[in-house]
Write a protein that holds these residues in place. Structure first.
Motif, PDB file in Angstrom:
ATOM      1  N   TYR B 250      -3.640   3.561   0.647  1.00 27.62           N
ATOM      2  CA  TYR B 250      -3.938   4.927   1.093  1.00 27.62           C
ATOM      3  C   TYR B 250      -2.850   5.891   0.616  1.00 27.62           C
ATOM      4  O   TYR B 250      -2.415   6.764   1.347  1.00 27.62           O
ATOM      5  CB  TYR B 250      -4.014   4.910   2.620  1.00 27.62           C
ATOM      6  CG  TYR B 250      -4.831   5.999   3.275  1.00 27.62           C
ATOM      7  CD1 TYR B 250      -5.890   6.614   2.644  1.00 27.62           C
ATOM      8  CD2 TYR B 250      -4.531   6.395   4.581  1.00 27.62           C
ATOM      9  CE1 TYR B 250      -6.629   7.591   3.283  1.00 27.62           C
ATOM     10  CE2 TYR B 250      -5.267   7.367   5.228  1.00 27.62           C
ATOM     11  CZ  TYR B 250      -6.319   7.974   4.568  1.00 27.62           C
ATOM     12  OH  TYR B 250      -7.056   8.945   5.198  1.00 27.62           O
ATOM     13  N   ALA B 251      -2.432   5.690  -0.628  1.00 27.86           N
ATOM     14  CA  ALA B 251      -1.292   6.450  -1.145  1.00 27.86           C
ATOM     15  C   ALA B 251      -1.592   7.933  -1.285  1.00 27.86           C
ATOM     16  O   ALA B 251      -0.671   8.734  -1.419  1.00 27.86           O
ATOM     17  CB  ALA B 251      -0.858   5.863  -2.490  1.00 27.86           C
ATOM     18  N   ARG B 252      -2.863   8.319  -1.259  1.00 28.21           N
ATOM     19  CA  ARG B 252      -3.149   9.754  -1.352  1.00 28.21           C
ATOM     20  C   ARG B 252      -2.749  10.487  -0.076  1.00 28.21           C
ATOM     21  O   ARG B 252      -2.703  11.714  -0.061  1.00 28.21           O
ATOM     22  CB  ARG B 252      -4.635   9.982  -1.656  1.00 28.21           C
ATOM     23  CG  ARG B 252      -5.602   9.585  -0.556  1.00 28.21           C
ATOM     24  CD  ARG B 252      -7.038   9.815  -1.015  1.00 28.21           C
ATOM     25  NE  ARG B 252      -8.011   9.558   0.044  1.00 28.21           N
ATOM     26  CZ  ARG B 252      -8.509   8.381   0.364  1.00 28.21           C
ATOM     27  NH1 ARG B 252      -8.124   7.311  -0.309  1.00 28.21           N
ATOM     28  NH2 ARG B 252      -9.391   8.255   1.329  1.00 28.21           N
ATOM     29  N   VAL B 253      -2.481   9.741   0.972  1.00 28.54           N
ATOM     30  CA  VAL B 253      -2.112  10.341   2.256  1.00 28.54           C
ATOM     31  C   VAL B 253      -0.776   9.799   2.785  1.00 28.54           C
ATOM     32  O   VAL B 253       0.029  10.546   3.326  1.00 28.54           O
ATOM     33  CB  VAL B 253      -3.214  10.074   3.306  1.00 28.54           C
ATOM     34  CG1 VAL B 253      -2.779  10.552   4.685  1.00 28.54           C
ATOM     35  CG2 VAL B 253      -4.513  10.778   2.906  1.00 28.54           C
TER      36      VAL B 253
END
Lengths: 117, 376
Positions: B250-253
């Motif tokens: 969930y690296a976008r967040v």
């Protein structure tokens, strides 16, 4: 300093996927429309607006996208720009190694994988 | 949400499904626990299990704070609300139907207590400002995702000198719960899916002991179907490669360091309790937060006479086994008969993120497909 205000988006937050705000670890992405001290008026993609506390992600500017939980912004989103261009997520192309400059967990130097979505 | 379509693309889901199937070891059974109620809900809602080989079993953990709240803490709050006519008790809507020994908040409201649903602790503070002649208590509950909003509200209350506001604090922390799960002798797991939004606050580093000390992969996961499938693929990749690491799907967040400002706000306003009782898991040391001494004037447990009620779970209820992943929801003796979302006996059936309610609402079809497959 405001304390929240009307709750049109929050009401929908509680209905996201019929899920529960607390247990569901539910948060929604909103876009900052204007900033007023520690609060910001934020807009959802369907046009609904909400007054959100942004103290924990300050500074924010108009146009920033923030992850909001219980009317409090928890994070500013930066990596969504890629999707904003209309590009679909591409799987399996963004795994990077520590030696190539990616995040390192600092415990032995092994690389940490990252999602690609 | 604007990007929903991208994260529910069926072709990408099939791609991930194939990738997972290619990497599972023939004859091996995998048990992967998601500790977040939002993941449990999404897994059932979107039929994620249907995209996985039968050898991958998703085990549902104790990631629903409403589900793990002991009945006594519900009773304590109803006592505050009923014994003090000037009190307005505020809470998230999820809590209204949670059964305590004296009934739920809805029952208490029917007896005359002033109990109101809010969407944020900031709303509760607003009610306090608007009603200076009343005492407003916020029933705080949730993991580290929700604790920052309570912390920020306490800070604002102090700065603005609001004297008729207090917090009945039930915030819990995720790491001790995972430790308790791993200490459970009757459960063997292969890997974890880490909670996405909790990790937005605490970051990825608090999970490193799982990889290094327990030798178990953990992947912090988002909440869309493709997020979950990619996270499971990353878990299976690690197991196939013989790796045990913390990975961030969930690296976008989620950032590795989390949100330091939010963590500082929690540290300013709350402190760890020596222990806290979890429904189904028992007493866990240092697993919950209380209002800190610095903010003691806002601590409802100091402001009001709180009886500290302890109530045993109903004998028929097997929420404890379900919360530890030892039993599947439908294996509980009262699932779907005496215990339904309309008339819940256990908390797992109350919250839509509870494993039982999620399965009751979305899982029947999947189970029927499995049964048909077995019969065929």
């Amino acid at each position: 300093m405001g304390y929240g205000g009307a709750a049109p988006v929050a009401e929908r937050m509680s209905e996201v996927g019929e899920s529960c705000i607390t247990c569901g670890d539910v948060a929604v992405v909103l876009q900052v429309v204007s900033v007023d001290g520690g609060d910001a008026v934020c807009r959802a993609d369907d046009g609904g607006t909400e007054r959100v506390a942004v103290d924990l992600v300050a500074p924010v500017r108009e146009g920033d996208r923030v992850l909001v939980h219980a009317k409090v912004a928890l994070e500013k989103l930066e990596r969504l720009e890629r999707l904003e261009s209309g590009a679909a997520p591409v799987l399996g192309r963004e795994r990077r190694s520590a030696s190539a400059g990616a995040a390192n967990n600092g415990a032995g130097g092994e690389w940490r994988g990252r999602g690609t979505l | 949400m604007k990007y929903v379509d991208e994260f529910r693309d069926p072709e990408l889901a099939r791609h991930l499904s194939r990738r997972i199937a290619e990497r599972v070891e023939p004859g091996r059974h995998y048990k992967v626990m998601e500790v977040c109620g939002g993941h449990t809900h999404a897994i059932y809602r979107y039929g994620v299990q249907d995209y996985l080989p039968e050898s991958i079993e998703l085990v549902h953990g104790p990631g629903c704070p409403v589900c793990v709240i002991p009945m006594g803490r519900i009773d304590d709050a109803t006592v505050i609300a009923e014994a003090n006519p000037d009190v307005i008790l505020t809470c998230f809507g999820d809590l209204m139907r949670v059964p305590g020994g004296r009934g739920s908040f809805l029952d208490s409201r029917a007896r005359g207590a002033d109990i109101r649903v809010v969407y944020s602790p900031l709303d509760a503070l607003r009610i306090a400002v608007d009603n200076p002649e009343r005492q407003v208590v916020f029933y705080a509950i949730g993991f580290e995702t929700t604790a920052p909003s309570t912390a920020l509200t306490l800070q604002r209350a102090k700065v603005d000198g609001v004297t008729n506001f207090s917090v009945f604090c039930n915030h819990v922390t995720i790491i001790p719960a995972i430790k308790a799960i791993l200490d459970s002798p009757d459960l063997r797991l292969d890997a974890f899916l880490g909670p996405g939004h909790v990790s937005t606050v605490i970051g990825n580093r608090p999970y490193e002991w799982i990889a290094h000390d327990e030798g178990m992969p953990i992947v912090v996961a988002g909440f869309e179907p493709l997020d979950l499938l990619e996270s499971i693929a990353m878990v299976i990749d690690q197991l196939a490669d013989g790796r045990a690491e913390v990975e961030n799907q969930y690296a976008r967040v989620v950032r590795d360091e989390g949100n330091p400002v939010a963590l500082a706000a929690i540290a300013d306003t709350m402190s760890l309790r020596p222990w806290f009782e979890w429904r189904g898991l028992g007493s866990i040391n240092h697993s919950a937060l209380q209002v800190s001494e610095r903010y003691g004037e806002f601590d409802a447990e100091l402001r009001f006479n709180v009886p500290g009620v302890r109530v045993a779970d109903p004998k028929a209820c097997q929420c404890g086994e379900v919360l530890k992943g030892v039993l599947k929801p439908w294996e509980c003796k009262v699932f779907g008969t005496a215990c339904t979302p309309e008339t819940p006996i256990g908390t797992c059936m109350v919250s839509s993120e509870g494993a039982c309610a999620a399965y009751y609402n979305f899982g029947k079809a999947a189970r029927q497909r499995v049964e048909l497959k077995v019969k065929a």
